[in-house]
Write a protein that holds these residues in place. Structure first.
Motif, PDB file in Angstrom:
ATOM      1  N   ILE A   1       9.588  23.834 -10.863  1.00 27.16           N
ATOM      2  CA  ILE A   1      10.148  23.755  -9.517  1.00 27.16           C
ATOM      3  C   ILE A   1      10.499  22.305  -9.173  1.00 27.16           C
ATOM      4  O   ILE A   1       9.886  21.379  -9.702  1.00 27.16           O
ATOM      5  N   PRO A   2      11.502  22.096  -8.299  1.00 29.41           N
ATOM      6  CA  PRO A   2      11.868  20.725  -7.937  1.00 29.41           C
ATOM      7  C   PRO A   2      10.773  20.050  -7.122  1.00 29.41           C
ATOM      8  O   PRO A   2       9.955  20.716  -6.475  1.00 29.41           O
ATOM      9  N   LEU A   3      10.777  18.719  -7.159  1.00 30.00           N
ATOM     10  CA  LEU A   3       9.749  17.921  -6.499  1.00 30.00           C
ATOM     11  C   LEU A   3       9.545  18.320  -5.039  1.00 30.00           C
ATOM     12  O   LEU A   3       8.418  18.449  -4.565  1.00 30.00           O
ATOM     13  N   GLU A   4      10.650  18.526  -4.320  1.00 35.87           N
ATOM     14  CA  GLU A   4      10.568  18.834  -2.881  1.00 35.87           C
ATOM     15  C   GLU A   4       9.832  20.141  -2.615  1.00 35.87           C
ATOM     16  O   GLU A   4       9.302  20.371  -1.534  1.00 35.87           O
ATOM     17  N   LYS A   5       9.820  21.029  -3.619  1.00 34.98           N
ATOM     18  CA  LYS A   5       9.194  22.342  -3.436  1.00 34.98           C
ATOM     19  C   LYS A   5       7.738  22.361  -3.921  1.00 34.98           C
ATOM     20  O   LYS A   5       7.061  23.385  -3.816  1.00 34.98           O
ATOM     21  N   VAL A   6       7.292  21.258  -4.499  1.00 34.09           N
ATOM     22  CA  VAL A   6       5.929  21.232  -5.042  1.00 34.09           C
ATOM     23  C   VAL A   6       4.923  21.355  -3.905  1.00 34.09           C
ATOM     24  O   VAL A   6       4.964  20.616  -2.934  1.00 34.09           O
ATOM     25  N   HIS A   7       4.047  22.343  -4.053  1.00 39.70           N
ATOM     26  CA  HIS A   7       2.998  22.581  -3.064  1.00 39.70           C
ATOM     27  C   HIS A   7       1.695  22.193  -3.737  1.00 39.70           C
ATOM     28  O   HIS A   7       1.223  22.870  -4.638  1.00 39.70           O
ATOM     29  N   PHE A   8       1.145  21.062  -3.327  1.00 41.94           N
ATOM     30  CA  PHE A   8      -0.013  20.530  -4.017  1.00 41.94           C
ATOM     31  C   PHE A   8      -1.274  21.329  -3.734  1.00 41.94           C
ATOM     32  O   PHE A   8      -1.487  21.793  -2.629  1.00 41.94           O
ATOM     33  N   HIS A   9      -2.078  21.413  -4.753  1.00 38.95           N
ATOM     34  CA  HIS A   9      -3.427  21.935  -4.581  1.00 38.95           C
ATOM     35  C   HIS A   9      -4.375  20.749  -4.651  1.00 38.95           C
ATOM     36  O   HIS A   9      -4.791  20.221  -3.651  1.00 38.95           O
ATOM     37  N   GLU A  10      -4.643  20.277  -5.892  1.00 37.06           N
ATOM     38  CA  GLU A  10      -5.635  19.207  -5.991  1.00 37.06           C
ATOM     39  C   GLU A  10      -5.178  17.917  -5.334  1.00 37.06           C
ATOM     40  O   GLU A  10      -5.970  17.186  -4.756  1.00 37.06           O
ATOM     41  N   VAL A  11      -3.874  17.598  -5.406  1.00 42.63           N
ATOM     42  CA  VAL A  11      -3.435  16.340  -4.825  1.00 42.63           C
ATOM     43  C   VAL A  11      -3.229  16.476  -3.324  1.00 42.63           C
ATOM     44  O   VAL A  11      -3.399  15.538  -2.573  1.00 42.63           O
ATOM     45  N   GLY A  12      -2.888  17.660  -2.880  1.00 40.78           N
ATOM     46  CA  GLY A  12      -2.747  17.890  -1.455  1.00 40.78           C
ATOM     47  C   GLY A  12      -4.092  17.953  -0.762  1.00 40.78           C
ATOM     48  O   GLY A  12      -4.186  17.833   0.445  1.00 40.78           O
ATOM     49  N   ALA A  13      -5.136  18.152  -1.545  1.00 39.48           N
ATOM     50  CA  ALA A  13      -6.472  18.197  -0.961  1.00 39.48           C
ATOM     51  C   ALA A  13      -6.809  16.840  -0.382  1.00 39.48           C
ATOM     52  O   ALA A  13      -6.403  15.799  -0.893  1.00 39.48           O
ATOM     53  N   VAL A  14      -7.562  16.897   0.693  1.00 43.52           N
ATOM     54  CA  VAL A  14      -7.889  15.684   1.436  1.00 43.52           C
ATOM     55  C   VAL A  14      -8.499  14.612   0.545  1.00 43.52           C
ATOM     56  O   VAL A  14      -8.143  13.438   0.613  1.00 43.52           O
TER      57      VAL A  14
ATOM     58  N   VAL B   1       0.839  -1.206   0.000  1.00 41.58           N
ATOM     59  CA  VAL B   1       0.000   0.000   0.000  1.00 41.58           C
ATOM     60  C   VAL B   1       0.872   1.253   0.000  1.00 41.58           C
ATOM     61  O   VAL B   1       0.636   2.198  -0.768  1.00 41.58           O
ATOM     62  N   ALA B   2       1.890   1.264   0.842  1.00 42.26           N
ATOM     63  CA  ALA B   2       2.780   2.431   0.923  1.00 42.26           C
ATOM     64  C   ALA B   2       3.493   2.669  -0.403  1.00 42.26           C
ATOM     65  O   ALA B   2       3.549   3.801  -0.900  1.00 42.26           O
ATOM     66  N   ASN B   3       4.019   1.599  -1.001  1.00 46.48           N
ATOM     67  CA  ASN B   3       4.761   1.745  -2.262  1.00 46.48           C
ATOM     68  C   ASN B   3       3.881   2.236  -3.400  1.00 46.48           C
ATOM     69  O   ASN B   3       4.283   3.106  -4.183  1.00 46.48           O
ATOM     70  N   MET B   4       2.680   1.677  -3.505  1.00 44.52           N
ATOM     71  CA  MET B   4       1.746   2.134  -4.554  1.00 44.52           C
ATOM     72  C   MET B   4       1.406   3.607  -4.362  1.00 44.52           C
ATOM     73  O   MET B   4       1.457   4.400  -5.302  1.00 44.52           O
ATOM     74  N   SER B   5       1.066   3.978  -3.124  1.00 43.77           N
ATOM     75  CA  SER B   5       0.660   5.359  -2.833  1.00 43.77           C
ATOM     76  C   SER B   5       1.793   6.336  -3.123  1.00 43.77           C
ATOM     77  O   SER B   5       1.587   7.371  -3.778  1.00 43.77           O
ATOM     78  N   LEU B   6       2.990   6.018  -2.653  1.00 46.98           N
ATOM     79  CA  LEU B   6       4.139   6.910  -2.854  1.00 46.98           C
ATOM     80  C   LEU B   6       4.466   7.068  -4.331  1.00 46.98           C
ATOM     81  O   LEU B   6       4.784   8.174  -4.795  1.00 46.98           O
ATOM     82  N   ALA B   7       4.369   5.986  -5.098  1.00 46.14           N
ATOM     83  CA  ALA B   7       4.686   6.045  -6.528  1.00 46.14           C
ATOM     84  C   ALA B   7       3.682   6.921  -7.280  1.00 46.14           C
ATOM     85  O   ALA B   7       4.051   7.692  -8.177  1.00 46.14           O
ATOM     86  N   ILE B   8       2.411   6.821  -6.898  1.00 43.15           N
ATOM     87  CA  ILE B   8       1.378   7.628  -7.570  1.00 43.15           C
ATOM     88  C   ILE B   8       1.565   9.108  -7.240  1.00 43.15           C
ATOM     89  O   ILE B   8       1.510   9.976  -8.124  1.00 43.15           O
ATOM     90  N   PHE B   9       1.815   9.422  -5.965  1.00 37.62           N
ATOM     91  CA  PHE B   9       2.057  10.821  -5.603  1.00 37.62           C
ATOM     92  C   PHE B   9       3.304  11.378  -6.278  1.00 37.62           C
ATOM     93  O   PHE B   9       3.327  12.532  -6.704  1.00 37.62           O
ATOM     94  N   LYS B  10       4.334  10.550  -6.391  1.00 40.46           N
ATOM     95  CA  LYS B  10       5.568  11.017  -7.031  1.00 40.46           C
ATOM     96  C   LYS B  10       5.318  11.343  -8.500  1.00 40.46           C
ATOM     97  O   LYS B  10       5.804  12.352  -9.011  1.00 40.46           O
ATOM     98  N   LYS B  11       4.524  10.514  -9.163  1.00 39.67           N
ATOM     99  CA  LYS B  11       4.198  10.743 -10.572  1.00 39.67           C
ATOM    100  C   LYS B  11       3.494  12.090 -10.745  1.00 39.67           C
ATOM    101  O   LYS B  11       3.835  12.874 -11.632  1.00 39.67           O
ATOM    102  N   ILE B  12       2.536  12.374  -9.872  1.00 37.54           N
ATOM    103  CA  ILE B  12       1.817  13.649  -9.982  1.00 37.54           C
ATOM    104  C   ILE B  12       2.724  14.808  -9.573  1.00 37.54           C
ATOM    105  O   ILE B  12       2.732  15.860 -10.214  1.00 37.54           O
ATOM    106  N   GLY B  13       3.506  14.616  -8.519  1.00 37.90           N
ATOM    107  CA  GLY B  13       4.404  15.674  -8.048  1.00 37.90           C
ATOM    108  C   GLY B  13       5.428  16.062  -9.100  1.00 37.90           C
ATOM    109  O   GLY B  13       5.703  17.250  -9.313  1.00 37.90           O
ATOM    110  N   GLU B  14       5.975  15.060  -9.771  1.00 37.23           N
ATOM    111  CA  GLU B  14       6.962  15.350 -10.824  1.00 37.23           C
ATOM    112  C   GLU B  14       6.323  16.090 -11.991  1.00 37.23           C
ATOM    113  O   GLU B  14       6.925  17.003 -12.576  1.00 37.23           O
ATOM    114  N   ALA B  15       5.089  15.720 -12.327  1.00 38.24           N
ATOM    115  CA  ALA B  15       4.382  16.407 -13.411  1.00 38.24           C
ATOM    116  C   ALA B  15       4.120  17.865 -13.048  1.00 38.24           C
ATOM    117  O   ALA B  15       4.363  18.778 -13.843  1.00 38.24           O
ATOM    118  N   GLU B  16       3.617  18.090 -11.836  1.00 36.95           N
ATOM    119  CA  GLU B  16       3.355  19.463 -11.386  1.00 36.95           C
ATOM    120  C   GLU B  16       4.646  20.277 -11.336  1.00 36.95           C
ATOM    121  O   GLU B  16       4.683  21.438 -11.742  1.00 36.95           O
TER     122      GLU B  16
END
Length: 298
Positions: free
Chosen positions: A169-182, A148-163
């Motif tokens: 901006i680098p991945l670490e600086k990405v401030h999510f809107h739609e994905v950061g939403a609950v 579960v952790a690996n799947m979740s992290l991989a999906i967030f990374k894919k969206i974070g890298e796209a954003e």
């Protein structure tokens, strides 16, 4: 091999994925319990129930924000505010209380035996905003099982890298809107929990239709597919579709892009279960659902 096939004839979004998995027999109550490990459960309630989309009975899943989510995090506007498969927009919350949409007609009837809670609703634009780093920390601290952790992290990374790529901006600086939403956090991790729960060993998918036309997001009027969605779907076959609506959201696109080992027409398989997950919009000429097929492949 126990295989899950995403049949995305009407696109894909996070809530459609969860709806389809529940419809195929996954246990949403167990998912709800697992999600409590994130310590975010005061910010949302979950709802699921049967709807009929153009003659097909399907499951509609919604994340309903409580007033706590408004108080806990700063206000921000979600990029998915006007997406066709948006995650439980404020004006769509009547879904979870057993009322049909005002624009619905006989093609879509709501059955009100969903799992429902009554809490004060918060407009979609008041979602909590979280950074990529905060989301990763929350997943790591939740003690989900490794799959579960690996799947979740991989999906967030894919969206974070796209954003990050789109905004420069680098991945670490990405401030999510739609994905950061609950709701999107719940959609992604919830999907991972249910796929793990079902013992899926392999995921395959059809090509992804993105739709066409334009959508309104924070930065203005954008073409469909939205820039983040298109970036996420690099290397993934996109199906042409003349529907003037957004069919694939960034969350849905990322779930398919990360989890599917290949994109193909329907594979040879012995079918065990089928699930239909309802999208929010109702289209005139076809059911707006995601179909998943689970079975044994050679």
């Amino acid at each position: 091999m126990r295989t899950l096939y995403f049949d995305c004839f009407s696109g894909i979004s996070g809530d459609m994925v969860i709806g389809a998995l529940i419809d195929a027999g996954a246990d949403p109550v167990q998912m709800e319990e697992e999600l409590k490990k994130l310590n975010m459960d005061e910010e949302y309630n979950l709802s699921w129930g049967k709807v009929v989309k153009n003659g097909i009975t399907s499951t509609k899943f919604d994340v309903i924000l409580t007033s706590k989510s408004d108080q806990t995090h700063e206000h921000c506007h979600s990029h998915e505010q006007e997406h066709s498969h948006g995650h439980s927009h404020s004006h769509e919350h009547e879904h979870s209380h057993g009322h049909s949409h005002s624009h619905s007609h006989s093609k879509e009837r709501e059955h009100s035996h969903g799992h429902e809670h009554n809490h004060s609703h918060v407009p979609h634009s008041h979602h909590g905003s979280r950074t990529y780093k905060q989301i990763v920390e929350a997943i790591n601290e939740a003690n989900f099982n490794e799959s579960v952790a690996n799947m979740s992290l991989a999906i967030f990374k894919k969206i974070g890298e796209a954003e990050g790529h789109i905004h420069g901006i680098p991945l670490e600086k990405v401030h999510f809107h739609e994905v950061g939403a609950v709701d999107s956090i719940i959609d992604i991790i919830g999907a991972a929990i249910l796929i793990d729960q079902l013992g899926i060993e392999s995921v395959q998918s059809s090509a992804i239709p993105t739709g066409s036309g334009h959508i309104h997001i924070d930065h203005g009027i954008y073409p469909v597919p939205a820039p983040a969605t298109l970036e996420i779907l690099k290397g993934v076959p996109i199906a042409s579709n003349d529907i003037r609506s957004e069919l694939a959201t960034p969350t849905g696109a990322a779930i398919a892009a990360v989890l599917a080992e290949n994109f193909r027409s329907f594979p040879s398989m012995t079918v065990e279960s089928i699930g239909y997950g309802a999208g929010t919009k109702t289209f005139e000429n076809h059911p707006n659902v995601l179909r998943i097929i689970i079975g044994e492949t050679q």
